[in-house]
Design a protein around this motif. Structure first.
Motif, PDB file in Angstrom:
ATOM      1  N   VAL A  42     -17.755 -35.074  -9.520  1.00  0.00           N
ATOM      2  CA  VAL A  42     -18.212 -34.764  -8.152  1.00  0.00           C
ATOM      3  C   VAL A  42     -17.054 -34.367  -7.246  1.00  0.00           C
ATOM      4  O   VAL A  42     -17.257 -33.756  -6.196  1.00  0.00           O
ATOM      5  CB  VAL A  42     -18.980 -35.956  -7.541  1.00  0.00           C
ATOM      6  CG1 VAL A  42     -20.202 -36.277  -8.378  1.00  0.00           C
ATOM      7  CG2 VAL A  42     -18.103 -37.186  -7.381  1.00  0.00           C
ATOM      8  N   GLY A  43     -15.810 -34.749  -7.635  1.00  0.00           N
ATOM      9  CA  GLY A  43     -14.645 -34.292  -6.897  1.00  0.00           C
ATOM     10  C   GLY A  43     -14.253 -35.136  -5.702  1.00  0.00           C
ATOM     11  O   GLY A  43     -13.306 -34.775  -4.986  1.00  0.00           O
ATOM     12  N   VAL A  44     -14.902 -36.258  -5.467  1.00  0.00           N
ATOM     13  CA  VAL A  44     -14.548 -37.139  -4.349  1.00  0.00           C
ATOM     14  C   VAL A  44     -14.666 -38.594  -4.811  1.00  0.00           C
ATOM     15  O   VAL A  44     -15.470 -38.899  -5.696  1.00  0.00           O
ATOM     16  CB  VAL A  44     -15.459 -36.924  -3.117  1.00  0.00           C
ATOM     17  CG1 VAL A  44     -15.277 -35.528  -2.554  1.00  0.00           C
ATOM     18  CG2 VAL A  44     -16.918 -37.170  -3.471  1.00  0.00           C
ATOM     19  N   PRO A  45     -13.883 -39.502  -4.212  1.00  0.00           N
ATOM     20  CA  PRO A  45     -14.009 -40.927  -4.568  1.00  0.00           C
ATOM     21  C   PRO A  45     -15.356 -41.475  -4.103  1.00  0.00           C
ATOM     22  O   PRO A  45     -15.796 -41.215  -2.982  1.00  0.00           O
ATOM     23  CB  PRO A  45     -12.847 -41.585  -3.814  1.00  0.00           C
ATOM     24  CG  PRO A  45     -11.911 -40.472  -3.476  1.00  0.00           C
ATOM     25  CD  PRO A  45     -12.760 -39.261  -3.275  1.00  0.00           C
ATOM     26  N   LEU A  46     -16.008 -42.231  -4.963  1.00  0.00           N
ATOM     27  CA  LEU A  46     -17.292 -42.855  -4.641  1.00  0.00           C
ATOM     28  C   LEU A  46     -17.180 -44.363  -4.499  1.00  0.00           C
ATOM     29  O   LEU A  46     -17.983 -44.976  -3.794  1.00  0.00           O
ATOM     30  CB  LEU A  46     -18.323 -42.534  -5.729  1.00  0.00           C
ATOM     31  CG  LEU A  46     -18.641 -41.061  -5.969  1.00  0.00           C
ATOM     32  CD1 LEU A  46     -19.561 -40.907  -7.179  1.00  0.00           C
ATOM     33  CD2 LEU A  46     -19.280 -40.436  -4.736  1.00  0.00           C
ATOM     34  N   LEU A  47     -16.175 -44.951  -5.149  1.00  0.00           N
ATOM     35  CA  LEU A  47     -16.059 -46.401  -5.212  1.00  0.00           C
ATOM     36  C   LEU A  47     -14.736 -46.884  -4.615  1.00  0.00           C
ATOM     37  O   LEU A  47     -13.714 -46.200  -4.712  1.00  0.00           O
ATOM     38  CB  LEU A  47     -16.162 -46.888  -6.662  1.00  0.00           C
ATOM     39  CG  LEU A  47     -17.411 -46.485  -7.434  1.00  0.00           C
ATOM     40  CD1 LEU A  47     -17.300 -46.935  -8.890  1.00  0.00           C
ATOM     41  CD2 LEU A  47     -18.651 -47.074  -6.787  1.00  0.00           C
TER      42      LEU A  47
END
Length: 299
Positions: A42-47
């Motif tokens: 997704v290309g972005v930090p989620l956690l």
């Protein structure tokens, strides 16, 4: 991608890799690898990873709202692909075992299958083993789409959905050479002085209520608690030791050397169809068809 979405949902809800791994019945390392891959895709930090648990970034919070829908859309896309490939029949994989026979489903389906020729039932056998059954229940949708049987675990909402089709009464099973085996029905008082095996590895509230009722009102019964799920080994051990087993009317023919007798216990357990939390379109439609048939019978 669907496994990563399902894993992300579990991590977000539990706030822990280890808790999510327990629910998914995989290792924490496998969960972390899937989350690292998802974030890379997704290309972005989620956690947000901390020593106290797992939190969500703002992007992760936004993504959590859509993940369940994306998972559903993914499964629907698979169905469309099958249609595009001109698949003539929709296969419903039904798990079956001695303690979870699929007859209750087939009896309903055989009456209406002529109206839905696009569906094909594929029967898949699995073993009634107390040590592997937790994995079987937690992975409904992987090897088979539906299991028919009693609902003997309280945490089922974490792993599958249920379409209730009725209830089973509790009974007592005794070895055929036991003095009580000659009776047509049993009173709870008949068990005074006997050892009663109570199996409750699924933490069933119905079984808890029976156990509490017996302890409170019939302390003369020697209760032997078994913290595991019902399997054939439980029936074998009761036959070998001469113990009485708390069982279900549906399991009367499970063990030929045990006599299953109705009793004056006024307790029941629901039974029905267990199917995935995120069923495919064809499975969801199949469940709706069966439910409609069942409701028509009840009217």
């Amino acid at each position: 991608m669907n496994e990563q979405l399902n894993t992300f949902i579990q991590v977000a809800e539990s706030g822990s890799f280890s808790k999510a791994a327990e629910k998914l019945f995989v290792s924490p390392t496998a969960v972390m690898k899937q989350m690292n891959l998802l974030e890379k895709q997704v290309g972005v930090p989620l956690l947000i990873r901390t020593n106290h648990g797992i939190g969500l970034t703002e992007a992760g919070k936004s993504f959590q709202k859509d993940a369940a829908f994306m998972l559903q859309y993914f499964q629907e896309a698979l169905v469309l692909l099958r249609h595009a490939a001109k698949t003539d029949q929709l296969v419903i994989r039904v798990g079956t075992s001695i303690l979870n026979p699929c007859k209750v489903l087939l009896d309903l389906w055989n009456d209406i299958c002529g109206e839905y020729p696009q569906y094909k039932i594929n029967i898949i056998h699995f073993e009634d083993d107390a040590y592997t059954l937790p994995t079987t229940y937690r992975t409904i949708g992987k090897h088979f789409d539906i299991i028919a049987g009693p609902i003997l675990t309280e945490n089922w909402k974490d792993y599958f959905r249920v379409l209730e089709l009725g209830s089973y009464r509790f009974c007592f099973a005794v070895p055929r050479n036991h003095p009580l085996a000659s009776k047509k029905t049993l009173s709870v008082k008949d068990l005074h002085g006997e050892k009663l095996v109570v199996v409750n590895g699924g933490k069933s509230s119905a079984i808890n209520e029976i156990r509490d009722f017996l302890l409170r009102n019939h302390p003369e019964i020697k209760i032997k608690d078994i913290s595991r799920l019902y399997d054939l080994d439980v029936f074998n051990r009761c036959e070998e030791t001469g113990a009485v087993l708390l069982t279900l009317e549906a399991w009367a023919d499970v063990h030929p050397s045990l006599a299953t007798l109705p009793c004056d216990l006024d307790f029941t357990i629901p039974y029905g169809l267990m199917y995935p939390l995120y069923p495919s379109v064809e499975v969801q439609k199949f469940i709706e068809i069966v439910d409609s048939k069942y409701q028509a019978i009840c009217e």
